[in-house]
Design an enzyme around this catalytic site. Structure first.
Site, PDB file in Angstrom:
ATOM      1  N   TYR A  46      -6.887   7.052  12.669  1.00 61.35           N
ATOM      2  CA  TYR A  46      -6.717   5.780  11.964  1.00 61.35           C
ATOM      3  C   TYR A  46      -7.922   4.877  12.161  1.00 61.35           C
ATOM      4  CZ  TYR A  46      -5.999   0.979  11.268  1.00 61.35           C
ATOM      5  OH  TYR A  46      -6.219  -0.297  10.870  1.00 61.35           O
ATOM      6  N   TRP A  94       1.938   6.900  12.166  1.00 64.32           N
ATOM      7  CA  TRP A  94       0.534   6.824  11.725  1.00 64.32           C
ATOM      8  C   TRP A  94      -0.021   5.452  12.019  1.00 64.32           C
ATOM      9  CZ3 TRP A  94      -1.649   3.642   7.877  1.00 64.32           C
ATOM     10  CH2 TRP A  94      -3.034   3.898   7.699  1.00 64.32           C
ATOM     11  N   HIS A 120     -14.179  -5.526  10.786  1.00 61.48           N
ATOM     12  CA  HIS A 120     -13.722  -4.191  11.188  1.00 61.48           C
ATOM     13  C   HIS A 120     -14.920  -3.281  11.456  1.00 61.48           C
ATOM     14  CE1 HIS A 120      -9.323  -3.449   9.911  1.00 61.48           C
ATOM     15  NE2 HIS A 120      -9.464  -4.708  10.215  1.00 61.48           N
ATOM     16  N   ASP A 149      -6.776  -2.071  17.360  1.00 61.42           N
ATOM     17  CA  ASP A 149      -5.491  -1.799  16.717  1.00 61.42           C
ATOM     18  C   ASP A 149      -4.958  -0.447  17.191  1.00 61.42           C
ATOM     19  OD1 ASP A 149      -4.420  -2.078  13.225  1.00 61.42           O
ATOM     20  OD2 ASP A 149      -3.326  -1.615  15.061  1.00 61.42           O
ATOM     21  N   HIS A 203      -2.609 -10.551   8.882  1.00 61.93           N
ATOM     22  CA  HIS A 203      -3.118  -9.302   8.327  1.00 61.93           C
ATOM     23  C   HIS A 203      -4.041  -9.629   7.150  1.00 61.93           C
ATOM     24  CE1 HIS A 203      -1.784  -5.183   6.446  1.00 61.93           C
ATOM     25  NE2 HIS A 203      -2.918  -5.060   7.086  1.00 61.93           N
ATOM     26  N   ARG A 210     -13.232  -6.197  15.407  1.00 69.61           N
ATOM     27  CA  ARG A 210     -12.287  -5.157  15.785  1.00 69.61           C
ATOM     28  C   ARG A 210     -13.061  -3.861  15.910  1.00 69.61           C
ATOM     29  NH1 ARG A 210      -7.299  -2.497  12.310  1.00 69.61           N
ATOM     30  NH2 ARG A 210      -8.860  -0.951  11.675  1.00 69.61           N
ATOM     31  N   GLU A 215       2.234  -7.091  11.224  1.00 66.34           N
ATOM     32  CA  GLU A 215       1.765  -6.927   9.837  1.00 66.34           C
ATOM     33  C   GLU A 215       2.799  -6.202   8.985  1.00 66.34           C
ATOM     34  OE1 GLU A 215      -1.831  -4.624  10.787  1.00 66.34           O
ATOM     35  OE2 GLU A 215      -1.062  -3.108   9.417  1.00 66.34           O
ATOM     36  N   ASP A 237      -6.218  -3.634   1.495  1.00 65.43           N
ATOM     37  CA  ASP A 237      -5.102  -3.376   0.576  1.00 65.43           C
ATOM     38  C   ASP A 237      -4.265  -4.629   0.331  1.00 65.43           C
ATOM     39  OD1 ASP A 237      -4.760  -1.997   3.358  1.00 65.43           O
ATOM     40  OD2 ASP A 237      -2.758  -2.733   2.886  1.00 65.43           O
ATOM     41  N   HIS A 255      -2.038   0.633  16.380  1.00 66.66           N
ATOM     42  CA  HIS A 255      -1.396   1.094  15.130  1.00 66.66           C
ATOM     43  C   HIS A 255      -0.084   1.833  15.386  1.00 66.66           C
ATOM     44  CE1 HIS A 255      -1.715   2.215  10.785  1.00 66.66           C
ATOM     45  NE2 HIS A 255      -2.386   1.095  10.776  1.00 66.66           N
ATOM     46  N   GLU A 261      -7.717 -11.819   9.890  1.00 62.55           N
ATOM     47  CA  GLU A 261      -8.372 -10.533   9.640  1.00 62.55           C
ATOM     48  C   GLU A 261      -9.117 -10.628   8.316  1.00 62.55           C
ATOM     49  OE1 GLU A 261      -5.718  -7.233   9.458  1.00 62.55           O
ATOM     50  OE2 GLU A 261      -7.291  -5.768   9.203  1.00 62.55           O
ATOM     51  N   ARG A 316       1.244 -11.370  13.160  1.00 59.42           N
ATOM     52  CA  ARG A 316       0.361 -10.851  12.115  1.00 59.42           C
ATOM     53  C   ARG A 316       0.960 -10.913  10.716  1.00 59.42           C
ATOM     54  NH1 ARG A 316      -4.170  -8.869  11.704  1.00 59.42           N
ATOM     55  NH2 ARG A 316      -3.711  -6.728  11.116  1.00 59.42           N
ATOM     56  N   GLU A 372      -3.409  -4.633  19.220  1.00 58.76           N
ATOM     57  CA  GLU A 372      -2.509  -4.839  18.081  1.00 58.76           C
ATOM     58  C   GLU A 372      -1.538  -3.681  17.912  1.00 58.76           C
ATOM     59  OE1 GLU A 372      -4.734  -5.487  14.539  1.00 58.76           O
ATOM     60  OE2 GLU A 372      -3.117  -4.782  13.255  1.00 58.76           O
ATOM     61  N   ASN A 426       0.818  -1.207   0.000  1.00 56.49           N
ATOM     62  CA  ASN A 426       0.000   0.000   0.000  1.00 56.49           C
ATOM     63  C   ASN A 426       0.862   1.273   0.000  1.00 56.49           C
ATOM     64  OD1 ASN A 426      -2.227   1.603   0.011  1.00 56.49           O
ATOM     65  ND2 ASN A 426      -3.055   0.850   1.954  1.00 56.49           N
TER      66      ASN A 426
HETATM   67  C1  CS2 Z   1      -4.351  -2.141   9.699  1.00 54.97           C
HETATM   68  C2  CS2 Z   1      -4.289  -1.875   8.227  1.00 54.97           C
HETATM   69  O1  CS2 Z   1      -5.723  -3.944   9.109  1.00 54.97           O
HETATM   70  C3  CS2 Z   1      -4.957  -3.484   9.970  1.00 54.97           C
HETATM   71  O2  CS2 Z   1      -4.672  -4.037  11.038  1.00 54.97           O
HETATM   72  O3  CS2 Z   1      -3.157  -1.983  10.383  1.00 54.97           O
HETATM   73  O4  CS2 Z   1      -5.475  -1.249   7.877  1.00 54.97           O
HETATM   74  C4  CS2 Z   1      -3.136  -1.017   7.776  1.00 54.97           C
HETATM   75  O5  CS2 Z   1      -3.297   0.283   8.261  1.00 54.97           O
HETATM   76  C5  CS2 Z   1      -3.123  -1.008   6.260  1.00 54.97           C
HETATM   77  O6  CS2 Z   1      -3.027  -2.334   5.813  1.00 54.97           O
HETATM   78  C6  CS2 Z   1      -1.968  -0.185   5.734  1.00 54.97           C
HETATM   79  O7  CS2 Z   1      -1.972  -0.233   4.331  1.00 54.97           O
HETATM   80 MG    MG Z   2      -3.046  -3.263  12.024  1.00 57.55          MG
END
Ligand code: CS2
Ligand code: MG
Length: 402
Positions: free
Chosen positions: A159, A402, A122, A210, A312, A147, A262, A316, A212, A339, A283, A236, A37
């Site tokens: 996020y 981020w 999600h 998450d 993960h 989630r 991830e 994307d 993040h 996920e 992940r 996460e 991504n």
């Molecule tokens: C996230 C993702 O799915 C997740 O756990 O961390 O949405 C992540 O932000 C994206 O895959 C980044 O491209």
């Molecule tokens: Mg994540």
């Protein structure tokens, strides 16, 4: 059998994807997801310039030798671009081997260890009530694990908050958007979110969250302790994990399970974490961690410390990756959860696949190979659009994670 052509297909049915198609002299072809991504073109170029010419004429059944050739032969080892490129080739070769053997890939790995793959959806919303409602919608659809991510008062574009109900996509066309982050606001808010969800739906649903990469170890330890009363399935990416040792401090303070990885692209990114059981779920996934061949090694190392998989599966990562991930999920003795972010209808049209959602589980098809295809004619209708992931700054302007 010989490789006669390697195609790199870049398309954008709802979002950008990169797919490799390896064709053989026996008419069998294999697919691999090569999507990273925000860096899609880097991987596409790496494959076109440095991998495809080396593959022509090789025997596709020699998966391990080709993996070692692409890894050791790169000289500049590891990294997300290289390992995603290698992953795509590896996945395509496993797809070919499965088709040649007339078996789904998990049969080649050792067969099924379960009847279906537990997944999590999600749920997200701009505030606590909206997020609580979103969790309810997933539970009504039969999800056993959800989630939850919510907007935070005073912060915009946090996020994990989607623009549509299901198709959360963080990348936006053009240059990276700048978002604001405030750890104090988040640490005060997050426990309230899960208190509201538990008060509404009780203790049964598996709840995931998450972070993040946004906290320091001691902040993550504090948040993990505050989550304990809500019995999360996992928190996460509590911290950026370049420093694998930093998870030790979190582990000393809280029993909230940790999922991480991830963004890891090799076994060396998580070796300490796995050996010392500094997480509970790993992940890493097929598309970014070197493919089925390398992910299997990560999963086996994780199993020595009773760490389970939690691959993960964001939007994307294409349905080609999801199909391959499900082959791993069906085989892995230490499977945990997968996920599952629902792709857009355009994405599913371009990437037909057999897996389907049933009562909280994904059930893969039984077709030979990984179980996904690509409609190249349709893919051409969705040309690549440059897009970037956001960046985050603290309220004082400091660059953050981020
Ligand atoms: C996230 C993702 O799915 C997740 O756990 O961390 O949405 C992540 O932000 C994206 O895959 C980044 O491209
Ligand atoms: Mg994540």
């Amino acid at each position: 059998m010989k490789i006669i052509a390697v195609k790199v297909i870049v398309c954008s049915p709802g979002r950008n994807f990169v797919t490799i198609k390896i064709e053989t002299d026996e008419g069998i072809y294999g697919l691999g997801d090569a999507t990273l991504n925000g860096r899609e073109k880097s991987v596409a170029t790496y494959i076109e310039e440095h991998i495809s010419p080396c593959l022509i004429g090789r025997n596709p059944s020699n998966i391990e030798d080709i993996w070692q050739y692409l890894y050791r032969g790169a000289y500049w080892r590891r990294g997300p671009i290289t390992m995603t490129a290698i992953a795509a080739v590896d996945c395509a070769l496993w797809d070919i081997k499965g088709k040649k053997a007339n078996m789904p890939v998990h049969e080649l790995l050792g067969g099924s260890s379960r009847n279906g793959v537990l997944v999590y959806g999600h749920a997200n919303g701009q505030d606590i009530p909206a997020t609580v409602d979103a969790v309810g919608r997933y539970l009504d659809e039969g999800y056993l694990a959800v989630r939850a991510q919510s907007g935070i008062p005073g912060l915009e574009k946090v996020y994990g908050i989607g623009r549509g109900e299901k198709f959360y996509e963080p990348a936006e066309t053009g240059l990276p958007i700048e978002t604001l982050w405030s750890t104090p606001a988040y640490l005060d808010f997050a426990p309230k979110l899960f208190e509201a969800i538990r008060n509404t739906y009780g203790s049964k649903p598996h709840l995931l969250h998450d972070i993040h990469h946004r906290l320091t170890p001691i902040e993550a330890a504090r948040l993990g302790k505050s989550f304990e009363q809500f019995n999360l399935f996992w928190m996460e990416d509590p911290v950026p994990a370049e420093n694998q040792e930093s998870l030790k401090l979190i582990r000393q303070h809280t029993t909230t399970p940790i999922a991480i990885g991830e963004v890891f692209n090799s076994i060396w990114d998580c070796e300490i974490i796995l050996r010392e059981q500094l997480c509970d779920y790993i992940r890493s996934t097929v598309v970014h961690a070197g493919g089925i061949t390398h992910l299997r090694r990560i999963i086996d190392l994780a199993s020595l410390s009773q760490i389970r998989t939690g691959c993960h599966g964001a939007t994307d990562l294409s349905p080609v990756c999801m199909a391959a991930a499900l082959q791993i999920d069906m085989w892995a003795p230490n499977f945990g959860i997968q996920e599952y972010m629902v792709h857009s209808p355009e994405t599913n049209d371009v990437f037909p696949h057999q897996y389907k959602f049933e009562k909280g589980y994904l059930i893969p098809g039984n077709e030979p190979g990984i179980g996904a295809d690509i409609n190249e004619k349709l893919a051409k209708k969705y040309p690549y659009k440059p897009a970037s992931l956001p960046v985050a700054r603290l309220t004082d302007g400091t660059m953050w994670n981020w």
